[in-house]
Design a protein around this motif. Structure first.
Motif, PDB file in Angstrom:
ATOM      1  N   ALA A 177       0.912  -1.262  -0.089  1.00  8.74           N
ATOM      2  CA  ALA A 177      -0.182   0.112  -0.049  1.00  8.74           C
ATOM      3  C   ALA A 177       0.609   1.319  -0.074  1.00  8.74           C
ATOM      4  O   ALA A 177       0.764   2.209  -0.797  1.00  8.74           O
ATOM      5  N   ALA A 178       1.930   1.357   0.604  1.00  3.36           N
ATOM      6  CA  ALA A 178       2.933   2.574   0.983  1.00  3.36           C
ATOM      7  C   ALA A 178       3.414   2.540  -0.463  1.00  3.36           C
ATOM      8  O   ALA A 178       3.687   3.721  -1.140  1.00  3.36           O
ATOM      9  N   ASP A 179       3.755   1.445  -1.178  1.00  8.50           N
ATOM     10  CA  ASP A 179       4.594   1.719  -2.539  1.00  8.50           C
ATOM     11  C   ASP A 179       3.545   2.267  -3.448  1.00  8.50           C
ATOM     12  O   ASP A 179       3.741   3.255  -4.115  1.00  8.50           O
ATOM     13  N   THR A 180       2.173   1.825  -3.609  1.00 11.85           N
ATOM     14  CA  THR A 180       1.587   2.343  -4.312  1.00 11.85           C
ATOM     15  C   THR A 180       0.988   4.033  -4.019  1.00 11.85           C
ATOM     16  O   THR A 180       0.998   4.791  -5.011  1.00 11.85           O
ATOM     17  N   GLU A 181       0.803   4.137  -2.726  1.00 10.28           N
ATOM     18  CA  GLU A 181       0.712   5.625  -2.332  1.00 10.28           C
ATOM     19  C   GLU A 181       1.788   6.553  -2.873  1.00 10.28           C
ATOM     20  O   GLU A 181       1.660   7.902  -3.505  1.00 10.28           O
ATOM     21  N   TYR A 182       3.176   6.041  -2.861  1.00  6.50           N
ATOM     22  CA  TYR A 182       4.258   6.850  -3.536  1.00  6.50           C
ATOM     23  C   TYR A 182       4.453   6.628  -4.774  1.00  6.50           C
ATOM     24  O   TYR A 182       5.556   7.226  -5.267  1.00  6.50           O
ATOM     25  N   ALA A 183       3.701   5.868  -5.650  1.00  3.47           N
ATOM     26  CA  ALA A 183       3.969   5.551  -7.181  1.00  3.47           C
ATOM     27  C   ALA A 183       5.186   4.750  -7.220  1.00  3.47           C
ATOM     28  O   ALA A 183       5.986   4.947  -8.249  1.00  3.47           O
ATOM     29  N   ILE A 184       5.762   4.107  -6.494  1.00  4.24           N
ATOM     30  CA  ILE A 184       6.822   2.969  -6.420  1.00  4.24           C
ATOM     31  C   ILE A 184       6.407   1.631  -6.820  1.00  4.24           C
ATOM     32  O   ILE A 184       5.158   1.359  -6.421  1.00  4.24           O
ATOM     33  N   ARG A 185       6.914   1.245  -7.775  1.00  2.65           N
ATOM     34  CA  ARG A 185       6.784  -0.187  -8.348  1.00  2.65           C
ATOM     35  C   ARG A 185       7.402  -1.067  -7.274  1.00  2.65           C
ATOM     36  O   ARG A 185       8.493  -1.264  -7.079  1.00  2.65           O
ATOM     37  N   THR A 186       6.460  -1.976  -6.731  1.00  2.79           N
ATOM     38  CA  THR A 186       7.047  -3.055  -6.028  1.00  2.79           C
ATOM     39  C   THR A 186       7.376  -4.320  -6.926  1.00  2.79           C
ATOM     40  O   THR A 186       6.675  -4.595  -8.026  1.00  2.79           O
TER      41      THR A 186
END
Length: 295
Positions: A177-186
């Motif tokens: 969820a944090a990655d999505t919020e920051y537009a970071i690709r998991t």
């Protein structure tokens, strides 16, 4: 040959959706594994300074006959080389061992909570390498939400990737969820469970899980293919590891079937909350530091 779908990172760079990982692959076996992967159609190889096999990865890419631009090369800076100048030198060491003039994705291998000042300086060095065109994208690995929060407070480039342990028995929903919020690709390491998970968690193998094997039978696929497809359909870059040509090929063929919404949810529900890798907040130089040799 199957074309690998591309995922777009937050800086516009495109990364193949699946890559071959070489974690715990002995140097003597690395070249053959990478060559088998490239022959199968993989175009992304994930290594790390701490793996001790960057040189063999680079040699295998050159032997493949593929143009450098066709292979996405990812590697990682180990915590022993954190700090601004040390991390700039870490790039030089990795690039020399790989035999490349630029690295497609360079990431910090771990957060270093006890010396987060060194983590910040290491990331600022990655920002410099990005600005200088020596790397195409930068990122992190094994960063939890609070690590990301601290990093982004003191740096200017949002990581393109956060490579974390993600598999059906350990989904890390909060970090996803944090990655999505920051537009970071998991990016998922150990996307089908992995050696460390089975050994240390006391849990049985995901490959034998009844939910996964039932879904696999429905699609006439293997459990490994189902788990990799689960990760891909949820938007993750997946990095399976194998040295066996048959499994390398099997893992690659995940782009011609779809899991249903209910099947994805059923796999999500298998999460045990048990981590296979080391606890990120326990990483210290005293316990995990190791010398990364010069080329």
């Amino acid at each position: 040959m199957t074309a690998v779908p591309l995922l777009t990172l937050n800086n516009g760079v495109q990364i193949p959706a699946i890559g071959l990982g070489v974690f715990q692959t002995p140097p003597a076996e690395t070249g053959a594994a990478v060559e088998a992967a490239l022959q199968t159609g993989y175009r992304h190889i994930d290594t790390a300074a701490a793996y001790g096999n960057e040189r063999e990865v680079g040699d295998a890419i050159r032997r493949s006959g593929l143009d450098r631009s066709e292979v996405f090369v990812e590697t990682k800076v180990w915590i022993s080389d954190y700090g601004y100048d040390a991390t700039l030198h870490a790039f030089d060491k990795s690039a020399t061992k790989l035999g490349v003039d630029h690295i497609d994705l360079l990431i910090l291998h771990q957060a270093l909570p006890s010396r987060f000042d060194l983590t910040i300086e290491a990331y600022r060095a990655l920002e410099r390498l990005l600005a200088d065109g020596k790397v195409r994208a930068i990122g992190v690995s094994n960063f939890m939400r609070d690590h990301l929060d601290q990093l982004l407070e003191k740096t200017s480039v949002v990581p393109a990737v956060n490579q974390i342990e993600v598999h059906p028995y350990f989904r890390q929903s909060d970090v996803l969820a944090a990655d999505t919020e920051y537009a970071i690709r998991t990016q998922a390491w150990s996307p089908i469970g992995g050696i460390t998970f089975y050994r240390d968690s006391g849990h049985t193998s995901t490959l034998d899980d009844p939910t996964i094997t039932k879904i696999a039978a429905t699609h006439a696929r293997t459990p490994a293919q189902v788990m990799l497809r689960w990760g891909f359909q949820q938007g993750r870059s997946v990095i399976p590891k194998s040295t066996h040509p048959q499994r390398i090929t099997e893992n690659f063929h995940i782009f011609d079937f779809d899991l249903t919404t209910d099947e994805l949810a059923a796999i999500d529900a298998l999460d045990t909350g048990l981590r296979g890798g080391p606890e990120p907040d326990d990483i210290t130089l005293e316990r995990f530091g190791r010398d990364i040799p010069e080329p």
